[in-house]
Design a protein around this motif. Structure first.
Motif, mmCIF file in Angstrom:
data_model
loop_
_atom_site.group_PDB
_atom_site.id
_atom_site.type_symbol
_atom_site.label_atom_id
_atom_site.label_comp_id
_atom_site.label_asym_id
_atom_site.label_seq_id
_atom_site.Cartn_x
_atom_site.Cartn_y
_atom_site.Cartn_z
ATOM 1 N N GLU A 4 -17.043 -46.418 77.764
ATOM 2 C CA GLU A 4 -15.738 -46.337 77.103
ATOM 3 C C GLU A 4 -15.119 -47.733 76.948
ATOM 4 O OE1 GLU A 4 -11.475 -44.023 77.593
ATOM 5 O OE2 GLU A 4 -12.790 -44.174 79.332
ATOM 6 N N ILE A 5 -15.165 -48.536 77.997
ATOM 7 C CA ILE A 5 -14.628 -49.897 77.931
ATOM 8 C C ILE A 5 -15.391 -50.720 76.889
ATOM 9 C CG2 ILE A 5 -14.385 -52.062 79.220
ATOM 10 C CD1 ILE A 5 -13.737 -50.304 81.708
ATOM 11 N N GLN A 6 -16.706 -50.543 76.820
ATOM 12 C CA GLN A 6 -17.503 -51.241 75.802
ATOM 13 C C GLN A 6 -17.012 -50.892 74.404
ATOM 14 O OE1 GLN A 6 -21.943 -52.293 77.231
ATOM 15 N NE2 GLN A 6 -21.783 -50.333 76.273
ATOM 16 N N GLU A 7 -16.787 -49.597 74.158
ATOM 17 C CA GLU A 7 -16.386 -49.145 72.833
ATOM 18 C C GLU A 7 -14.965 -49.543 72.478
ATOM 19 O OE1 GLU A 7 -17.205 -45.066 71.803
ATOM 20 O OE2 GLU A 7 -19.064 -45.125 72.943
ATOM 21 N N LEU A 8 -14.052 -49.400 73.413
ATOM 22 C CA LEU A 8 -12.650 -49.606 73.091
ATOM 23 C C LEU A 8 -12.212 -51.060 73.180
ATOM 24 C CD1 LEU A 8 -11.078 -46.475 74.807
ATOM 25 C CD2 LEU A 8 -11.780 -46.775 72.429
ATOM 26 N N GLY A 53 -14.717 -53.843 73.654
ATOM 27 C CA GLY A 53 -15.759 -54.784 73.277
ATOM 28 C C GLY A 53 -16.378 -55.535 74.435
ATOM 29 N N VAL A 54 -16.043 -55.168 75.680
ATOM 30 C CA VAL A 54 -16.648 -55.793 76.859
ATOM 31 C C VAL A 54 -18.071 -55.248 76.986
ATOM 32 C CG1 VAL A 54 -16.556 -55.989 79.380
ATOM 33 C CG2 VAL A 54 -14.437 -56.010 78.040
ATOM 34 N N LYS A 55 -19.041 -56.105 77.184
ATOM 35 C CA LYS A 55 -20.437 -55.693 77.280
ATOM 36 C C LYS A 55 -20.849 -55.570 78.742
ATOM 37 C CE LYS A 55 -24.673 -54.916 75.957
ATOM 38 N NZ LYS A 55 -25.043 -53.538 75.825
ATOM 39 N N PHE A 56 -21.363 -54.381 79.122
ATOM 40 C CA PHE A 56 -21.895 -54.156 80.466
ATOM 41 C C PHE A 56 -23.415 -54.228 80.409
ATOM 42 C CE2 PHE A 56 -17.707 -52.379 80.850
ATOM 43 C CZ PHE A 56 -17.333 -52.702 82.140
ATOM 44 N N LYS A 57 -24.000 -54.982 81.327
ATOM 45 C CA LYS A 57 -25.461 -55.076 81.368
ATOM 46 C C LYS A 57 -26.018 -54.144 82.431
ATOM 47 C CE LYS A 57 -25.276 -59.266 84.143
ATOM 48 N NZ LYS A 57 -25.548 -60.684 84.193
ATOM 49 N N ASN A 58 -27.198 -53.621 82.147
ATOM 50 C CA ASN A 58 -27.925 -52.723 83.054
ATOM 51 C C ASN A 58 -27.211 -51.399 83.294
ATOM 52 O OD1 ASN A 58 -30.008 -54.648 83.395
ATOM 53 N ND2 ASN A 58 -28.769 -55.712 84.924
ATOM 54 N N LEU A 59 -26.567 -50.868 82.258
ATOM 55 C CA LEU A 59 -25.975 -49.532 82.353
ATOM 56 C C LEU A 59 -27.080 -48.501 82.580
ATOM 57 C CD1 LEU A 59 -23.372 -49.554 79.472
ATOM 58 C CD2 LEU A 59 -22.950 -48.615 81.718
ATOM 59 N N ILE A 82 -14.994 -50.170 65.168
ATOM 60 C CA ILE A 82 -15.532 -50.588 66.452
ATOM 61 C C ILE A 82 -14.440 -51.301 67.249
ATOM 62 C CG2 ILE A 82 -17.304 -52.021 67.562
ATOM 63 C CD1 ILE A 82 -18.361 -49.534 66.091
ATOM 64 N N SER A 83 -14.383 -51.031 68.545
ATOM 65 C CA SER A 83 -13.464 -51.678 69.482
ATOM 66 C C SER A 83 -12.017 -51.655 69.025
ATOM 67 C CB SER A 83 -13.912 -53.118 69.734
ATOM 68 O OG SER A 83 -15.235 -53.119 70.169
ATOM 69 N N PRO A 84 -11.431 -50.474 68.845
ATOM 70 C CA PRO A 84 -10.066 -50.405 68.325
ATOM 71 C C PRO A 84 -9.016 -51.042 69.222
ATOM 72 C CG PRO A 84 -10.805 -48.246 69.059
ATOM 73 C CD PRO A 84 -11.982 -49.168 69.125
ATOM 74 N N GLN A 85 -9.276 -51.199 70.521
ATOM 75 C CA GLN A 85 -8.305 -51.809 71.427
ATOM 76 C C GLN A 85 -8.480 -53.315 71.544
ATOM 77 O OE1 GLN A 85 -5.865 -49.979 72.692
ATOM 78 N NE2 GLN A 85 -6.732 -48.170 71.763
ATOM 79 N N ALA A 86 -9.630 -53.822 71.131
ATOM 80 C CA ALA A 86 -9.914 -55.243 71.299
ATOM 81 C C ALA A 86 -9.194 -56.065 70.236
ATOM 82 C CB ALA A 86 -11.420 -55.495 71.218
ATOM 83 N N SER A 87 -8.794 -57.258 70.616
ATOM 84 C CA SER A 87 -8.169 -58.156 69.649
ATOM 85 C C SER A 87 -9.224 -59.004 68.951
ATOM 86 C CB SER A 87 -7.148 -59.055 70.333
ATOM 87 O OG SER A 87 -7.782 -59.839 71.318
ATOM 88 N N ILE A 88 -10.484 -58.816 69.345
ATOM 89 C CA ILE A 88 -11.581 -59.501 68.670
ATOM 90 C C ILE A 88 -12.296 -58.483 67.794
ATOM 91 C CG2 ILE A 88 -11.919 -61.233 70.475
ATOM 92 C CD1 ILE A 88 -14.271 -59.522 71.501
#
Length: 125
Positions: free
Chosen positions: A79-83, A85-91, A107-113
């Motif tokens: 969810e954090i990745q999608e909303l 844009g933070v990338k988690f490795k080894n999910l 994509i990433s509606p909450q991110a400012s990037i």
């Protein structure tokens, strides 16, 4: 306000393992944007007492997933990745942006990037 202690990104798995080994239940992870960085707060519970730690990460920085320690974390990390844009490795399971958002959703509606998805073979790939 959530009281938590700051740890370094490379200490996340060690910290989560400590809570797991000491009988804590994983509650959630919360992501906030602060001063151009993301603050991820990890929350655990044992005997009705909450414990928290947090990390600050840059938008381009990958964060170690704790889903191999606490399997339920894969949902909030996806969810954090999608909303945000933070990338988690080894999910344990990476939904690659399709947990909540549809294939053609923003994509990433909450991110400012801005994060853009491109099809393989697209001339702008």
């Amino acid at each position: 306000m959530i009281n938590s202690r700051e740890v370094k990104v490379d200490e996340i798995e060690k910290e989560a393992k400590y809570y797991y080994d000491n009988g804590y239940r994983f509650v959630t992870e919360t992501c906030l944007e602060e001063d151009g960085k993301f603050k991820i707060i990890y929350t655990f519970e044992r005997e009705y007492e909450l414990e928290n730690f947090h990390v600050y990460v840059n938008p381009a920085e990958e964060v170690p997933s704790i889903s191999k320690i606490y399997f339920a974390a894969l949902l909030v990390e996806n969810e954090i990745q999608e909303l945000f844009g933070v990338k988690f490795k080894n999910l344990a399971i990476d939904f690659e942006g399709l947990l909540f958002l549809g294939e053609y959703a923003p994509i990433s509606p909450q991110a400012s990037i801005e994060i853009m998805r491109r099809d393989k073979g697209d001339k702008n790939e």
